[in-house]
Scaffold this motif. Structure first.
Motif, PDB file in Angstrom:
ATOM      1  N   TYR A  76     -10.931  72.316  68.338  1.00 11.95           N
ATOM      2  CA  TYR A  76     -10.758  70.758  68.258  1.00 11.95           C
ATOM      3  C   TYR A  76     -12.064  70.189  68.267  1.00 11.95           C
ATOM      4  O   TYR A  76     -12.381  69.422  67.536  1.00 11.95           O
ATOM      5  N   SER A  77     -13.025  70.772  69.137  1.00 11.71           N
ATOM      6  CA  SER A  77     -14.525  70.242  69.240  1.00 11.71           C
ATOM      7  C   SER A  77     -15.295  70.187  68.145  1.00 11.71           C
ATOM      8  O   SER A  77     -15.965  69.412  67.465  1.00 11.71           O
ATOM      9  N   ILE A  78     -15.020  71.378  67.390  1.00 13.03           N
ATOM     10  CA  ILE A  78     -15.788  71.905  66.078  1.00 13.03           C
ATOM     11  C   ILE A  78     -15.329  70.958  64.969  1.00 13.03           C
ATOM     12  O   ILE A  78     -15.939  70.305  63.959  1.00 13.03           O
ATOM     13  N   GLN A 118      -9.524  73.876  72.415  1.00 13.66           N
ATOM     14  CA  GLN A 118     -10.502  72.981  72.613  1.00 13.66           C
ATOM     15  C   GLN A 118     -11.879  73.249  71.871  1.00 13.66           C
ATOM     16  O   GLN A 118     -12.423  72.204  71.360  1.00 13.66           O
ATOM     17  N   GLU A 119     -12.079  74.498  71.863  1.00 15.32           N
ATOM     18  CA  GLU A 119     -13.490  74.733  70.944  1.00 15.32           C
ATOM     19  C   GLU A 119     -13.233  74.511  69.421  1.00 15.32           C
ATOM     20  O   GLU A 119     -14.038  73.823  68.802  1.00 15.32           O
ATOM     21  N   VAL A 150     -13.912  67.935  65.052  1.00 11.96           N
ATOM     22  CA  VAL A 150     -14.374  66.501  65.400  1.00 11.96           C
ATOM     23  C   VAL A 150     -15.855  66.397  65.044  1.00 11.96           C
ATOM     24  O   VAL A 150     -16.267  65.345  64.384  1.00 11.96           O
ATOM     25  N   SER A 151     -16.713  67.333  65.522  1.00  9.42           N
ATOM     26  CA  SER A 151     -17.913  67.379  64.910  1.00  9.42           C
ATOM     27  C   SER A 151     -18.187  67.449  63.465  1.00  9.42           C
ATOM     28  O   SER A 151     -19.216  66.769  62.987  1.00  9.42           O
TER      29      SER A 151
END
Length: 62
Positions: free
Chosen positions: A23-25, A20-21, A27-28
């Motif tokens: 993926y979030s990075i 999840q981390e 996308v950011s």
């Protein structure tokens, strides 16, 4: 056997959190790259505009 299930559950949770981390990075980073391209194109458009003539603006607040 209960200890092994706990270890497996912890490992699975850790992997999910790491995924999840990541993926979030990602996308950011993609959003930042898109914004950078938009800013560059805006700066190019600003550079194409001629500068206003001297005395074109009157300071009414002075």
């Amino acid at each position: 056997m209960d200890l092994m299930q706990g270890i497996a559950a912890t490992a699975t949770s850790l992997f999910a959190a790491q995924f999840q981390e990541s993926y979030s990075i990602a996308v950011s980073k993609k959003a930042m790259d898109t914004q950078e391209l938009a800013a560059q194109s805006m700066l190019e458009m600003l550079a194409q505009q001629p500068a206003p003539a001297k005395g074109a603006y009157i300071d009414t607040y002075a």
